[in-house]
Design an enzyme around this catalytic site. Sequence first.
Site, PDB file in Angstrom:
ATOM      1  CB  ILE B  22      -7.781 -14.803  13.063  1.00 13.78           C
ATOM      2  CG1 ILE B  22      -6.798 -13.659  13.248  1.00 13.78           C
ATOM      3  CG2 ILE B  22      -7.772 -15.711  14.274  1.00 13.78           C
ATOM      4  CD1 ILE B  22      -7.178 -12.719  14.361  1.00 13.78           C
ATOM      5  CE1 TYR B  27     -23.179 -18.555  10.587  1.00 16.13           C
ATOM      6  CE2 TYR B  27     -22.465 -18.508  12.873  1.00 16.13           C
ATOM      7  CZ  TYR B  27     -23.356 -18.920  11.912  1.00 16.13           C
ATOM      8  OH  TYR B  27     -24.412 -19.679  12.253  1.00 16.13           O
ATOM      9  N   GLY B  28     -17.481 -15.424   9.820  1.00 15.63           N
ATOM     10  CA  GLY B  28     -16.954 -14.248   9.145  1.00 15.63           C
ATOM     11  C   GLY B  28     -15.451 -14.303   9.011  1.00 15.63           C
ATOM     12  CE  LYS B  45     -18.065 -10.739  12.955  1.00 12.23           C
ATOM     13  NZ  LYS B  45     -19.090 -10.913  13.977  1.00 12.23           N
ATOM     14  CG  ASP B 146     -21.386 -19.735  16.625  1.00  9.43           C
ATOM     15  OD1 ASP B 146     -21.588 -20.939  16.869  1.00  9.43           O
ATOM     16  OD2 ASP B 146     -20.517 -19.333  15.836  1.00  9.43           O
TER      17      ASP B 146
END
Lengths: 405, 309
Positions: B22, B27-28, B45, B146
């Site tokens: 996705i 960031y991740g 995640k 964020d």
Amino acid sequence: MPGWYFDKQELKHTPSGAAGLDYKTEMRYRKEGARFIIDTGMKMDLGYNTTATGVVYYHRFYMFHSFQQFPRFVTACCCLFLAGKVEETPKKCKDIIKIAKALLADNKFATFGSDPKEEVMTLERVLLQTIKFDLQVEHPYLYLLRYAKCLKGDKAKLQKMVQMAWTFVNDSLCTTLSLQWQPEIIAVALMYLAGKLSKFEVVDWVGRNPAHLRWWDMFVEDVTMDLLEDICHQVLDLYSQPEVKSSSESPPPGASRPAAASPSNQSTSRQSNGATTSTTASSASTASSTSEKTQISPETVPPPVNTRIPPPSDVPYPYQTFTHAPPPISYGTPVSFAPPVNTPPPLLGPSPIPSLLSAPPPNAFPPFVNQPPPFTPVVPPPNASFFGNGLPQGHTRHRPPFFPP
Amino acid sequence: MAQSSSNGQDKSSNTYEALNKIGRGAYGTVYKARDKQTGQEVALKKVCIPLSEDGIPMNTLREIALLKQLNAYDHPNIVKLLDICHGQQIGKDLMMFLVFEHVEQDLAMYIEKHTKGFKTTEIRNLSKQIVHGVDFLHSNRIVHRDLKPQNLLVTSDGHIKLADFGLAKTYDFEMKLTSVVVTLWYRSPEILLGLPYSTAVDIWSIGCIIVELFTRKPLFCGKSENEQLNEILRVLGKPPKDEWPAKNAPIKWSSFDINEKVDIKSIAPSMCENVLSLVMNMLTFDPNKRITALEALNHEYFLEEPINT
């Protein structure tokens, strides 16, 4: 947290049981492991919170794995090691092992294999996964103190009752109560027990309303007397088990639940250094509520009752021993009912120390914790920046969460 | 310890089947995945945890403990954490997967979809949910850091759920490998200036997002830190000199040549007085003077009768 409570049937059908371990032995293993965590924690000056957290991990772990597969003292070390980190009182793995080596007989320490540290470290991940990363665990201590603040009555007596209840909470770690009931309920039950034993009858309390028949109705719902009695018995049963391995000169008279002995006996039964007996406990087993109950098997190794060495005389009150001295209760502070997340306990107001404590409490032990109780605030880790560096001014720090759990 | 390997390793690949990346959140790596047993779709995640000599670092454990604890509250505006499992150990790093509920749509898509804009009541409803979620995080001492439309998920029944918070970004795997362009558009001045920051940064982001709900385009679109700051000051005007962090700021107050400011009202004409006042309180330069989430919830805008909007 839901999902971590089991009924008695489930407690009898554990992986260890399925693998052929009989129930009594499993209970003994649980007790020994818990006891070992407590002893190791004490030796390392870990707080009661850390120790209790480690013990809860331990009990939970063996709901999913067997004692046959995972040697109990290795697991116990790992639980304490993990609890140390979670409660922000970290201890090095190798130091824990050092203590373990000193405390355990050689044949038991042999279960750690040739590389004990590696053994414990490897287990950490299994442990984490097993306890489903539910790392934050609440214990009855917090509730005990919170509830005690609401009770009216003679302060010295109240303090005495709280101390006794504190001891029972410590000892309850050696049972599977933490797998059965929420800490609030355990706190109520053991205060009830301590109240009976110390003859502290609660007649009135702050926040009382007509709907409350008992003081605890204010805090917990649907707690029946049967339930309270059952919880008390589970703790008292610890004390009625015969001492086997201890070389202690005075086996507890409590093996068959003596009829006499008032709680006040406790103060006279302090042992000199190092003597490990369970006098406190056995006198406790005279609870008026105690009726004839469970028969204890003779082969069962006695419970490690948390009686230890008296505190060094130079330790000023309020010291906190693992077993006997809860932090002082402050009166008159508003009581917060919403359990705050990770906030320091609200009890360090001006703390009147009851005169009872001019002498150290009965059977008190070396300072287990550096007071005040280490309900550590979440400290922003230096480089883990999702924690704020602080809160904006005017933000209420300990506001209860949006939706109570 | 032979038996531990079966338990301790790579539960993730046994339990979840990754479907596609996705990549939500710059960031991740976030994967959409399916729980093999239940068929439920989840968001995985992936985080990478550097192991220390004493195993999983204390800070990581504390954060996980907190995440799990927050999750127990079941807050309606916070994405649900379903599971945590660890994957393989690669060298000194342990892969870990945080398994969240999967919500198909985020606020960026939602805004995109509503080509005709939102009703004012809907804007207020969405805004209030965002503030609620943020207030919940803040009262648990978590700064999201964020917030942006891509991190605000919108469920099919129109509820907002905050995502992508927790586990300090520094643990993120992808960040080490790729130099993802991180959007600066919702960043507060103190972040842009590299100053210490706290919960107030999230409030700034909410301010930007609320305006965007009215205009359907981002309020400040800078391509670099400097440009972003310039954009902010161009619209809001330069703060008084004494509000400029004299000592620590790498950029001098005098380096901005700005004299007049743009009225937010002219950017978003459909904003009513109340929402304008709230937004201006959120877009206050000085983080200490910015409104807090709790105060915002009690702002006139959220208290007024729906009919007035």
